[in-house]
Scaffold this motif. Structure first.
Motif, PDB file in Angstrom:
ATOM      1  N   LEU A  93       0.832  -1.189   0.000  1.00 53.82           N
ATOM      2  CA  LEU A  93       0.000   0.000   0.000  1.00 53.82           C
ATOM      3  C   LEU A  93       0.870   1.243   0.000  1.00 53.82           C
ATOM      4  CD1 LEU A  93      -2.852   1.211   0.274  1.00 53.82           C
ATOM      5  CD2 LEU A  93      -2.501   1.155   2.738  1.00 53.82           C
ATOM      6  N   THR A  94       0.546   2.183  -0.855  1.00 53.43           N
ATOM      7  CA  THR A  94       1.264   3.444  -0.878  1.00 53.43           C
ATOM      8  C   THR A  94       0.257   4.588  -0.873  1.00 53.43           C
ATOM      9  OG1 THR A  94       2.932   4.756  -2.031  1.00 53.43           O
ATOM     10  CG2 THR A  94       1.444   3.464  -3.399  1.00 53.43           C
ATOM     11  N   LEU A  95       0.638   5.670  -0.279  1.00 51.02           N
ATOM     12  CA  LEU A  95      -0.251   6.816  -0.166  1.00 51.02           C
ATOM     13  C   LEU A  95       0.154   7.960  -1.089  1.00 51.02           C
ATOM     14  CD1 LEU A  95      -0.680   6.829   3.707  1.00 51.02           C
ATOM     15  CD2 LEU A  95      -2.195   5.841   1.994  1.00 51.02           C
ATOM     16  N   ILE A  96       1.063   7.702  -1.999  1.00 46.48           N
ATOM     17  CA  ILE A  96       1.527   8.740  -2.913  1.00 46.48           C
ATOM     18  C   ILE A  96       1.017   8.412  -4.318  1.00 46.48           C
ATOM     19  CG2 ILE A  96       3.726   7.602  -3.354  1.00 46.48           C
ATOM     20  CD1 ILE A  96       4.981  10.430  -3.440  1.00 46.48           C
ATOM     21  N   THR A  97       0.616   9.443  -5.035  1.00 46.89           N
ATOM     22  CA  THR A  97       0.155   9.236  -6.408  1.00 46.89           C
ATOM     23  C   THR A  97       1.355   9.231  -7.350  1.00 46.89           C
ATOM     24  OG1 THR A  97      -0.106  11.600  -6.839  1.00 46.89           O
ATOM     25  CG2 THR A  97      -2.016  10.422  -5.909  1.00 46.89           C
ATOM     26  N   SER A  98       1.134   8.735  -8.555  1.00 47.73           N
ATOM     27  CA  SER A  98       2.242   8.698  -9.521  1.00 47.73           C
ATOM     28  C   SER A  98       2.712  10.099  -9.878  1.00 47.73           C
ATOM     29  CB  SER A  98       1.848   7.925 -10.769  1.00 47.73           C
ATOM     30  OG  SER A  98       0.757   8.534 -11.412  1.00 47.73           O
ATOM     31  N   SER A  99       1.807  11.058  -9.999  1.00 55.38           N
ATOM     32  CA  SER A  99       2.227  12.421 -10.333  1.00 55.38           C
ATOM     33  C   SER A  99       3.021  13.060  -9.203  1.00 55.38           C
ATOM     34  CB  SER A  99       1.022  13.292 -10.705  1.00 55.38           C
ATOM     35  OG  SER A  99       0.132  13.398  -9.619  1.00 55.38           O
ATOM     36  N   ALA A 113       4.851  11.361  -7.072  1.00 56.47           N
ATOM     37  CA  ALA A 113       6.140  10.673  -7.093  1.00 56.47           C
ATOM     38  C   ALA A 113       7.036  11.250  -8.188  1.00 56.47           C
ATOM     39  CB  ALA A 113       5.935   9.176  -7.305  1.00 56.47           C
ATOM     40  N   GLN A 114       6.471  11.489  -9.373  1.00 53.53           N
ATOM     41  CA  GLN A 114       7.241  12.079 -10.467  1.00 53.53           C
ATOM     42  C   GLN A 114       7.794  13.439 -10.063  1.00 53.53           C
ATOM     43  OE1 GLN A 114       3.949  11.033 -13.481  1.00 53.53           O
ATOM     44  NE2 GLN A 114       5.685  11.637 -14.739  1.00 53.53           N
ATOM     45  N   ASN A 115       6.959  14.265  -9.457  1.00 54.39           N
ATOM     46  CA  ASN A 115       7.404  15.601  -9.049  1.00 54.39           C
ATOM     47  C   ASN A 115       8.473  15.538  -7.970  1.00 54.39           C
ATOM     48  OD1 ASN A 115       5.814  17.068 -10.869  1.00 54.39           O
ATOM     49  ND2 ASN A 115       4.051  16.971  -9.519  1.00 54.39           N
ATOM     50  N   LYS A 116       8.334  14.609  -7.032  1.00 58.52           N
ATOM     51  CA  LYS A 116       9.328  14.465  -5.970  1.00 58.52           C
ATOM     52  C   LYS A 116      10.663  13.993  -6.533  1.00 58.52           C
ATOM     53  CE  LYS A 116      10.820  14.580  -1.825  1.00 58.52           C
ATOM     54  NZ  LYS A 116      11.241  15.875  -1.307  1.00 58.52           N
ATOM     55  N   ILE A 117      10.623  13.054  -7.465  1.00 57.39           N
ATOM     56  CA  ILE A 117      11.858  12.582  -8.100  1.00 57.39           C
ATOM     57  C   ILE A 117      12.518  13.724  -8.862  1.00 57.39           C
ATOM     58  CG2 ILE A 117      12.776  11.069  -9.920  1.00 57.39           C
ATOM     59  CD1 ILE A 117      10.642   8.998  -8.971  1.00 57.39           C
ATOM     60  N   ALA A 118      11.724  14.516  -9.571  1.00 55.80           N
ATOM     61  CA  ALA A 118      12.265  15.665 -10.305  1.00 55.80           C
ATOM     62  C   ALA A 118      12.898  16.671  -9.351  1.00 55.80           C
ATOM     63  CB  ALA A 118      11.157  16.326 -11.123  1.00 55.80           C
ATOM     64  N   GLN A 119      12.243  16.924  -8.213  1.00 68.62           N
ATOM     65  CA  GLN A 119      12.816  17.845  -7.217  1.00 68.62           C
ATOM     66  C   GLN A 119      14.137  17.312  -6.676  1.00 68.62           C
ATOM     67  OE1 GLN A 119       9.860  18.276  -4.155  1.00 68.62           O
ATOM     68  NE2 GLN A 119       8.438  19.388  -5.477  1.00 68.62           N
ATOM     69  N   ASN A 120      14.184  16.005  -6.408  1.00 69.96           N
ATOM     70  CA  ASN A 120      15.412  15.390  -5.897  1.00 69.96           C
ATOM     71  C   ASN A 120      16.545  15.489  -6.907  1.00 69.96           C
ATOM     72  OD1 ASN A 120      14.005  14.709  -3.582  1.00 69.96           O
ATOM     73  ND2 ASN A 120      13.732  12.568  -4.160  1.00 69.96           N
ATOM     74  N   MET A 121      16.241  15.241  -8.171  1.00 69.44           N
ATOM     75  CA  MET A 121      17.267  15.317  -9.213  1.00 69.44           C
ATOM     76  C   MET A 121      17.749  16.768  -9.393  1.00 69.44           C
ATOM     77  SD  MET A 121      17.891  12.214 -10.284  1.00 69.44           S
ATOM     78  CE  MET A 121      18.409  12.101 -11.987  1.00 69.44           C
ATOM     79  N   LYS A 122      16.828  17.713  -9.313  1.00 68.48           N
ATOM     80  CA  LYS A 122      17.214  19.121  -9.408  1.00 68.48           C
ATOM     81  C   LYS A 122      18.122  19.489  -8.234  1.00 68.48           C
ATOM     82  CE  LYS A 122      15.420  23.817  -9.730  1.00 68.48           C
ATOM     83  NZ  LYS A 122      14.217  24.664  -9.822  1.00 68.48           N
ATOM     84  N   ALA A 123      17.776  19.023  -7.041  1.00 65.58           N
ATOM     85  CA  ALA A 123      18.599  19.295  -5.863  1.00 65.58           C
ATOM     86  C   ALA A 123      20.001  18.706  -6.028  1.00 65.58           C
ATOM     87  CB  ALA A 123      17.929  18.747  -4.610  1.00 65.58           C
ATOM     88  N   LEU A 124      20.097  17.505  -6.601  1.00 65.88           N
ATOM     89  CA  LEU A 124      21.408  16.907  -6.877  1.00 65.88           C
ATOM     90  C   LEU A 124      22.201  17.757  -7.866  1.00 65.88           C
ATOM     91  CD1 LEU A 124      20.656  13.085  -7.201  1.00 65.88           C
ATOM     92  CD2 LEU A 124      22.209  14.156  -5.577  1.00 65.88           C
ATOM     93  N   ARG A 125      21.510  18.224  -8.906  1.00 63.48           N
ATOM     94  CA  ARG A 125      22.174  19.068  -9.906  1.00 63.48           C
ATOM     95  C   ARG A 125      22.726  20.335  -9.250  1.00 63.48           C
ATOM     96  NH1 ARG A 125      20.655  23.543 -12.531  1.00 63.48           N
ATOM     97  NH2 ARG A 125      18.421  23.396 -12.106  1.00 63.48           N
ATOM     98  N   LEU A 126      21.902  20.985  -8.444  1.00 65.60           N
ATOM     99  CA  LEU A 126      22.323  22.218  -7.788  1.00 65.60           C
ATOM    100  C   LEU A 126      23.415  21.966  -6.754  1.00 65.60           C
ATOM    101  CD1 LEU A 126      18.842  23.931  -7.382  1.00 65.60           C
ATOM    102  CD2 LEU A 126      20.647  24.479  -9.051  1.00 65.60           C
TER     103      LEU A 126
END
Length: 102
Positions: A2-8, A10-23
């Motif tokens: 069971l997960t309480l996060i939607t796919s959208s 999750a996509q946004n969180k992954i994008a934020q994490n990748m942006k944070a890594l880039r910065l």
């Protein structure tokens, strides 16, 4: 599972994490684009909307040095046993080769 996060989300969180890594590495979008081979427009769209192809996502993860973490995130979980009966009921080294659910 069971997960309480939607796919959208999750996509946004992954994008934020990748942006944070880039910065964190001090890279501009153009710099990461040059290192990864992903176009600046695709990178910008990913960081803003979380939308990207799997191939481009993997290129970015290699360029940012997190490809190992990405592949580990998809690794099947180990069995967690709660009793000796659980251990004995599992067939040794039998990994499924096909799915059985529709």
């Amino acid at each position: 599972m069971l997960t309480l996060i939607t796919s959208s989300k999750a996509q946004n969180k992954i994008a934020q994490n990748m942006k944070a890594l880039r910065l964190q590495q001090g890279l501009t979008q153009e710099g990461l684009s040059n290192r990864s081979g992903v176009s600046v427009s695709s990178l910008r769209k990913f960081e803003q909307k979380g939308v990207i192809s799997l191939e481009s996502f993997l290129k970015l993860s290699f360029a940012l040095g997190c490809a190992d973490k990405v592949t580990q995130a998809t690794k099947p979980l180990e069995n967690n046993f709660s009793s000796i009966d659980d251990v004995l009921s599992v067939k040794k080294d039998k990994k499924p080769k096909r799915g059985w659910r529709k």
